[in-house]
Motif scaffolding. Structure first.
Motif, PDB file in Angstrom:
ATOM      1  N   ARG A  33     -14.415  10.518  -4.459  1.00 19.61           N
ATOM      2  CA  ARG A  33     -13.652   9.694  -5.374  1.00 19.61           C
ATOM      3  C   ARG A  33     -12.819  10.620  -6.251  1.00 19.61           C
ATOM      4  N   MET A  34     -11.636  10.178  -6.607  1.00 22.66           N
ATOM      5  CA  MET A  34     -10.753  10.978  -7.433  1.00 22.66           C
ATOM      6  C   MET A  34     -10.298  10.183  -8.648  1.00 22.66           C
ATOM      7  N   LEU A  79      -4.026  14.310  -4.073  1.00 22.05           N
ATOM      8  CA  LEU A  79      -4.019  13.138  -4.928  1.00 22.05           C
ATOM      9  C   LEU A  79      -2.696  13.089  -5.676  1.00 22.05           C
ATOM     10  N   TYR A  80      -2.189  11.882  -5.911  1.00 24.42           N
ATOM     11  CA  TYR A  80      -0.916  11.711  -6.598  1.00 24.42           C
ATOM     12  C   TYR A  80      -1.040  10.738  -7.757  1.00 24.42           C
ATOM     13  N   LEU A  81      -0.141  10.895  -8.707  1.00 24.65           N
ATOM     14  CA  LEU A  81       0.023   9.920  -9.772  1.00 24.65           C
ATOM     15  C   LEU A  81       1.509   9.770 -10.041  1.00 24.65           C
ATOM     16  N   ARG A  82       2.061   8.629  -9.642  1.00 22.96           N
ATOM     17  CA  ARG A  82       3.446   8.328  -9.929  1.00 22.96           C
ATOM     18  C   ARG A  82       3.521   7.650 -11.284  1.00 22.96           C
ATOM     19  N   ALA A  98     -12.927  15.083  -9.454  1.00 21.03           N
ATOM     20  CA  ALA A  98     -13.489  14.628  -8.186  1.00 21.03           C
ATOM     21  C   ALA A  98     -14.994  14.481  -8.284  1.00 21.03           C
ATOM     22  N   THR A  99     -15.521  13.467  -7.603  1.00 22.54           N
ATOM     23  CA  THR A  99     -16.956  13.280  -7.501  1.00 22.54           C
ATOM     24  C   THR A  99     -17.275  12.696  -6.138  1.00 22.54           C
TER      25      THR A  99
END
Length: 126
Positions: A33-34, A79-82, A98-99
Motif C-alpha cells: 500500500r502506498m 507512485l504518482y500524485l497529480r 509504503a506498508t
C-alpha cells in the motif's frame, strides 16, 4: 536496500499543476500500500492520499479532494500524485510512504508505514 525517492516538486503559482512521482526500489512494490503525506513548516505531518497495492482503491484528505489524483504504475514501481488547482495552503514538503498490503492493525492515516521517502518540496505562490 529499500528506497523511496520523490520528485516533481517545485514552485508554481496558485491555480497551477504539478505531478509528483515516488520511485520505489528494493521492495516488491505491487505488494505494498502506498500513501502521500505532507508537512508544512511548524505543522504536523498531514495525510494527503492513499492507494491500495493494486491501485483499485484510493482515498483523499478533504482539503485535496477533487483537486489531487493518486495513481500508481506497478510495472514501473512508481507512485504518482497529480495536483491540480494548487493553492498556497498546499505548500509543504510532500513525501511518500509504503506498508505491506497484509499488515495488520493498520490505519492508512496513522500507519504503521515501513518506509518513507525524503520528500519533495512544493511551493505555491499567491
Amino acid at each position: 536496500q529499500v528506497q523511496l525517492v520523490e520528485s516533481g516538486g517545485g514552485l508554481v503559482q496558485a491555480g497551477g499543476s504539478l505531478r509528483l512521482s515516488c520511485a520505489a526500489s528494493g521492495l516488491p512494490f505491487s505488494n505494498y500500500r502506498m500513501a502521500w503525506f505532507r508537512q508544512a513548516p511548524g505543522q504536523e505531518r498531514e495525510f494527503v492520499s492513499r492507494i491500495s497495492s493494486s491501485g483499485t482503491i484510493t482515498g483523499y484528505a478533504d482539503p485535496v479532494k477533487g483537486r489531487f489524483t493518486i495513481s500508481r504504475d506497478n510495472n514501473k514501481n512508481t507512485l504518482y500524485l497529480r495536483m491540480n488547482t494548487l493553492k498556497p495552503e498546499d505548500t509543504a514538503l510532500y513525501y511518500c510512504a509504503a506498508t505491506p498490503k497484509d499488515q495488520r492493525n493498520y490505519n492508512f492515516r496513522e500507519g504503521p508505514y515501513d518506509y518513507w521517502g525524503q520528500g519533495t518540496q512544493v511551493t505555491v505562490s499567491s
